[in-house]
Design a protein around this motif. Sequence first.
Motif, short mmCIF file in Angstrom:
data_model
loop_
_atom_site.label_atom_id
_atom_site.label_comp_id
_atom_site.label_asym_id
_atom_site.label_seq_id
_atom_site.Cartn_x
_atom_site.Cartn_y
_atom_site.Cartn_z
N ILE A 141 0.83 -1.21 0.00
CA ILE A 141 0.00 0.00 0.00
C ILE A 141 0.87 1.25 0.00
CG2 ILE A 141 -1.69 1.31 1.33
CD1 ILE A 141 -2.76 -1.45 2.33
N LEU A 142 1.91 1.27 0.82
CA LEU A 142 2.80 2.43 0.86
C LEU A 142 3.49 2.64 -0.48
CD1 LEU A 142 4.38 1.89 4.40
CD2 LEU A 142 2.84 3.75 3.73
N ASN A 143 3.91 1.55 -1.11
CA ASN A 143 4.55 1.68 -2.42
C ASN A 143 3.59 2.21 -3.46
OD1 ASN A 143 7.14 0.87 -1.67
ND2 ASN A 143 6.70 -1.31 -1.98
N GLN A 144 2.34 1.75 -3.41
CA GLN A 144 1.36 2.26 -4.38
C GLN A 144 1.02 3.71 -4.07
OE1 GLN A 144 -3.01 0.88 -5.32
NE2 GLN A 144 -1.56 -0.28 -6.58
N ALA A 145 0.97 4.06 -2.78
CA ALA A 145 0.72 5.45 -2.42
C ALA A 145 1.81 6.37 -2.97
CB ALA A 145 0.63 5.59 -0.90
N GLU A 146 3.05 5.90 -2.93
CA GLU A 146 4.15 6.69 -3.50
C GLU A 146 4.00 6.80 -5.02
OE1 GLU A 146 8.93 7.01 -2.95
OE2 GLU A 146 8.12 4.99 -3.25
N GLU A 147 3.65 5.68 -5.64
CA GLU A 147 3.47 5.67 -7.10
C GLU A 147 2.37 6.63 -7.53
OE1 GLU A 147 1.85 2.49 -10.45
OE2 GLU A 147 2.69 1.75 -8.58
N HIS A 148 1.30 6.71 -6.75
CA HIS A 148 0.15 7.55 -7.09
C HIS A 148 0.28 8.97 -6.55
CE1 HIS A 148 -2.71 3.84 -7.64
NE2 HIS A 148 -1.78 3.94 -8.58
N ALA A 149 1.36 9.26 -5.83
CA ALA A 149 1.56 10.57 -5.23
C ALA A 149 0.49 10.91 -4.21
CB ALA A 149 1.65 11.65 -6.30
N ALA A 150 0.01 9.90 -3.51
CA ALA A 150 -0.94 10.14 -2.43
C ALA A 150 -0.23 10.86 -1.29
CB ALA A 150 -1.53 8.82 -1.93
N PRO A 151 -0.87 11.84 -0.66
CA PRO A 151 -0.16 12.63 0.35
C PRO A 151 -0.02 11.94 1.69
CG PRO A 151 -2.41 13.39 0.13
CD PRO A 151 -2.21 12.37 -0.95
N ALA A 152 -0.89 10.97 1.99
CA ALA A 152 -0.89 10.39 3.34
C ALA A 152 -1.56 9.03 3.34
CB ALA A 152 -1.60 11.32 4.32
N VAL A 153 -1.12 8.20 4.29
CA VAL A 153 -1.73 6.90 4.55
C VAL A 153 -2.06 6.84 6.04
CG1 VAL A 153 -1.41 4.39 4.58
CG2 VAL A 153 -0.47 5.75 2.69
N TYR A 154 -3.31 6.47 6.35
CA TYR A 154 -3.77 6.36 7.73
C TYR A 154 -4.22 4.93 8.01
CZ TYR A 154 -3.95 11.43 7.22
OH TYR A 154 -3.62 12.74 6.96
N LEU A 155 -3.83 4.39 9.15
CA LEU A 155 -4.22 3.04 9.54
C LEU A 155 -5.35 3.09 10.54
CD1 LEU A 155 -0.76 1.31 10.16
CD2 LEU A 155 -1.97 1.67 8.00
N VAL A 156 -6.39 2.30 10.29
CA VAL A 156 -7.52 2.16 11.21
C VAL A 156 -7.74 0.68 11.46
CG1 VAL A 156 -9.97 2.65 11.62
CG2 VAL A 156 -8.58 4.26 10.27
N GLY A 157 -7.77 0.28 12.73
CA GLY A 157 -8.01 -1.12 13.06
C GLY A 157 -8.97 -1.23 14.22
N HIS A 158 -9.78 -2.28 14.19
CA HIS A 158 -10.78 -2.48 15.25
C HIS A 158 -10.49 -3.78 15.99
CE1 HIS A 158 -14.80 -4.20 16.56
NE2 HIS A 158 -14.68 -3.11 17.30
N SER A 159 -10.46 -3.71 17.32
CA SER A 159 -10.30 -4.88 18.19
C SER A 159 -8.97 -5.57 17.88
CB SER A 159 -11.51 -5.81 18.02
OG SER A 159 -11.55 -6.78 19.04
N ALA A 160 -8.99 -6.81 17.38
CA ALA A 160 -7.73 -7.44 16.98
C ALA A 160 -7.01 -6.63 15.92
CB ALA A 160 -8.00 -8.86 16.47
N GLY A 161 -7.78 -5.94 15.07
CA GLY A 161 -7.17 -5.05 14.10
C GLY A 161 -6.47 -3.87 14.74
N GLY A 162 -6.94 -3.48 15.94
CA GLY A 162 -6.27 -2.42 16.67
C GLY A 162 -4.89 -2.84 17.13
N GLN A 163 -4.77 -4.10 17.56
CA GLN A 163 -3.45 -4.63 17.90
C GLN A 163 -2.56 -4.65 16.66
OE1 GLN A 163 -2.65 -7.99 16.68
NE2 GLN A 163 -0.66 -8.24 17.67
N LEU A 164 -3.11 -5.03 15.52
CA LEU A 164 -2.30 -5.13 14.31
C LEU A 164 -1.80 -3.77 13.83
CD1 LEU A 164 -4.33 -7.91 12.44
CD2 LEU A 164 -2.02 -8.11 13.38
#
Length: 298
Positions: A141-164
């Motif tokens: 995802i980070l590599n594609q964000a760089e390729e697309h010139a996306a300004p930012a990446v934010y992570l959201v996780g719930h419960s077990a996803g919060g640990q991840l």
Amino acid sequence: MSEFWHAFSREKNDQQYNPTLWTKRLPAEELLPAHIAYTQEKSTLYRAKGVDSLAFGEGEFSGSIDIFRSAAVPANAPVVVYIHGGWWQWFSKEQFSYLAEPFNNRGFAVYMPGYCMAPDWHNDAPMESIVKQMQYALAAILNQAEEHAAPAVYLVGHSAGGQLVTMLQHTNWQQFDVSETAAKKLKGIFSLAGLYDIRPLVDSFVNDDIKMSLASAASVSPQLLPLAEQECPVHLLLPEFDTPEFFRQTKEYQQKLLAEGHSCYLKLAENRDHLDVIEKLVESEDEIMNYLLSHMQD
């Protein structure tokens, strides 16, 4: 750090780490089926509008990422990455596709990686393997964000996803072929109803099928891992009706990060339980969604 959980019985652990027992809006036996029905129906409807896919990883750590990008979302839009919960052994990314809609409506591209369930790994380190698989996913995802010139990446996780999502802070991205520029696109981490010390779960219903050891649980506990460097703030969102152990863990994890000099914010999700904290994100002017959006400014 409090470690009185060592004295907890199996019965006490099962009670403290089963949030469905602590909400009053539905009987406990009805809460999870209602959540499954609600999320599945909404996700089926939103997936019908179109979803792309991105492959990631290698070998047993490979997988796929669902990408939701409505017609109004440009290729260089900021990115939200959502990692689902389910005690690392239930649910799938498809179950929570509906959560892409409120972010898409506000101009974000949404990436939802899937991971192999803990009982399905053919090794003695399933929890560590899930973390590594999500490292490969975020690298893609980070590599594609760089390729697309996306300004930012934010992570959201719930419960077990919060640990991840909090574990992903401990990644050396150079080992995953991510440039320094791409790695710096990670601008914020949001853990909703997450856990940060996995050791108490070893003697609980959660571990009946995972069968992780205490050492394995410790190795995937953000509470126990130092952060040498942190590029982005961490936001911990705690449902009011989660259990005392969720409260303890969340407050102690914030204290740990602050003591290490890192940016960490705690937000109480008032009148929310472990499940409707994500169910209500799609509602108009939802307080928690507004909190997320207000802190996703690149």
